[in-house]
Write an enzyme that holds these catalytic residues in place. Sequence first.
Site, short mmCIF file in Angstrom:
data_model
loop_
_atom_site.label_atom_id
_atom_site.label_comp_id
_atom_site.label_asym_id
_atom_site.label_seq_id
_atom_site.Cartn_x
_atom_site.Cartn_y
_atom_site.Cartn_z
N HIS A 185 0.81 -1.21 0.00
CA HIS A 185 0.00 0.00 0.00
C HIS A 185 0.85 1.27 0.00
O HIS A 185 0.52 2.24 -0.67
CB HIS A 185 -0.95 -0.01 1.20
CG HIS A 185 -0.27 -0.24 2.51
ND1 HIS A 185 -0.03 -1.49 3.01
CD2 HIS A 185 0.26 0.62 3.41
CE1 HIS A 185 0.60 -1.40 4.17
NE2 HIS A 185 0.79 -0.13 4.44
N CYS A 487 -1.61 -0.58 -18.11
CA CYS A 487 -2.10 0.33 -17.07
C CYS A 487 -1.44 0.08 -15.72
O CYS A 487 -1.84 0.66 -14.72
CB CYS A 487 -3.62 0.26 -16.94
SG CYS A 487 -4.24 -1.37 -16.48
#
Length: 562
Positions: A185, A487
């Site tokens: 994260h 992406c």
Amino acid sequence: MSRELHGVPVSPGWAVGKVVQVTAPPPLPAHEEPTTAVDATKARVADAFEAVATSLDRRAQSATAAARDVLQATAMIARDKTLRGAVDERISTGSGPLTAVAGGVEQISSSFIALGGYFADRAIDVRDVGNRVVARLLGAPDTGVPPLTEPCVLVAHDLAPADTATLNSDLVQAVVLAAGGRGGHTAIIAAQLGIPAAVQVAGATALARGTVVAVDGDTGTVTVDPDDELREALQHKAAARMTAASRHTGPGRTKDGHPVALLANIGTPQDAQIAAATDVEGVGLFRTEVLFLGHHAAPTVEEQTEIYREALAPFGDRPVVVRTLDAGADKPLDFATTGETAPEESNPALGVRGLRLSLRNPDLLTDQLRALARAAELTGTPVRVMAPMVSTTAEATWFAEQAHEQGLASVGVMIEVPAAALRAENILGAVDFGSVGTNDLAQYTMAADRTLGPLAELLDPWQPATLDLLARAADGARAADRPLGVCGESAGDPLMACVLTGLGVSSLSMTAGRVGLVRFALGTHTLATCREMASAARAADSALLAREAALRLADDTLRDLL
């Protein structure tokens, strides 16, 4: 004398600043007296858990949408009955409050780590809550990021999601972690915010507060007490990058005019507002799971329609590619991936996630597609939808049928499973376009959990095996006469952008702040050179050698910036 610490780079750029260490958990006493007042001790511990949850809720009220969801999810852990039950059970047998909290937290977090995948990552949240509760019980300062009043380099063993979600890019010049990984994260959010970051940096937590360090997010090097020469060199590079990034405008293209669309990655309407104000050609990845995470029930079609309308409207006639719900594994949903009807999964990353979840819960997908079609009609923005975790032609065909039934004309799939890359011609023949998610493709190619820091080297996007699969997917797209984009965050690496273009990728989607430098990199190389760089990288025997091979072929103007 300056010295260097070395780690894994996860967010590019450079910064020089003074170290601020994240507040470490207070040490537990070597021996704690057993409790004699069981009920009173339980009540005191319960009050501490609730105080932590309330504090997190309070922080969430003034946070951004993405940070709010993380903070609220952490508050839910502080109120979790299983965790509190594990603590109360220890108090009932006579353990003191601190020993009980530590034992209960270790029990729950260890069981999560044993499950792997998403659950292993959630163990960080459980321990974060435990540390905060212990601090409350001891009357010590709260753990985590201390109040920041001036720019600094934030250093920690690791950052809990609740701390990462509230990073302030105006004050945090760089992030240095002793733990962490490429897919963690902290790495993802630092990259989104444009904060240079390095993880797995041995010796980081021994740095004293106020120590001046230079952080190189491109190489993972942290220089302690940098001399004037290094500071000037980094400042020169940073200025040169800014100049280069602003030199070219308009659609992406190589030096000889070959078009490569440059797009933005977004996750919220707030992201959309920021990205739409930049020189991008649209959105290549709109992550929609933020709308669902942390909810106990699925949002209605009307609720989704309004969110999508807010995200689409800023782009006008620029296309927006929307990835349908990518839940499961590291993104569970209370109403779909947990509970009595959900399957038990020893390895959620290989389980029911992405499109597989939609196949199991078709109403979720139908509502989302219906809401997207309504939002597209309301805004006039061209919407293209794509499904995550597609593995077979049958799955691609089924998804296309569902989207078309709701009036969505342009349909694509994510190529992030090796099977999809190997069979790209067949799979893309059933839809209109494809997009490679390099983070998951690397994870599945190298059999390396993207949440595990020690495996970061295997997850390097320069791994030749991952490049080979990308090349295979691009070959399949050409054979099917379908466009193929990338992406994953590797699309925002200016050198890798040239290699991806050489492999045959037609669009690159990234954090909006990276577009300028990628546009410059493409504009200084011909398509032929990009193809040479791609071939050289694939011929190498390691990620490091692959990057070096591509770099040797790069134009001096780009090489000087890297």
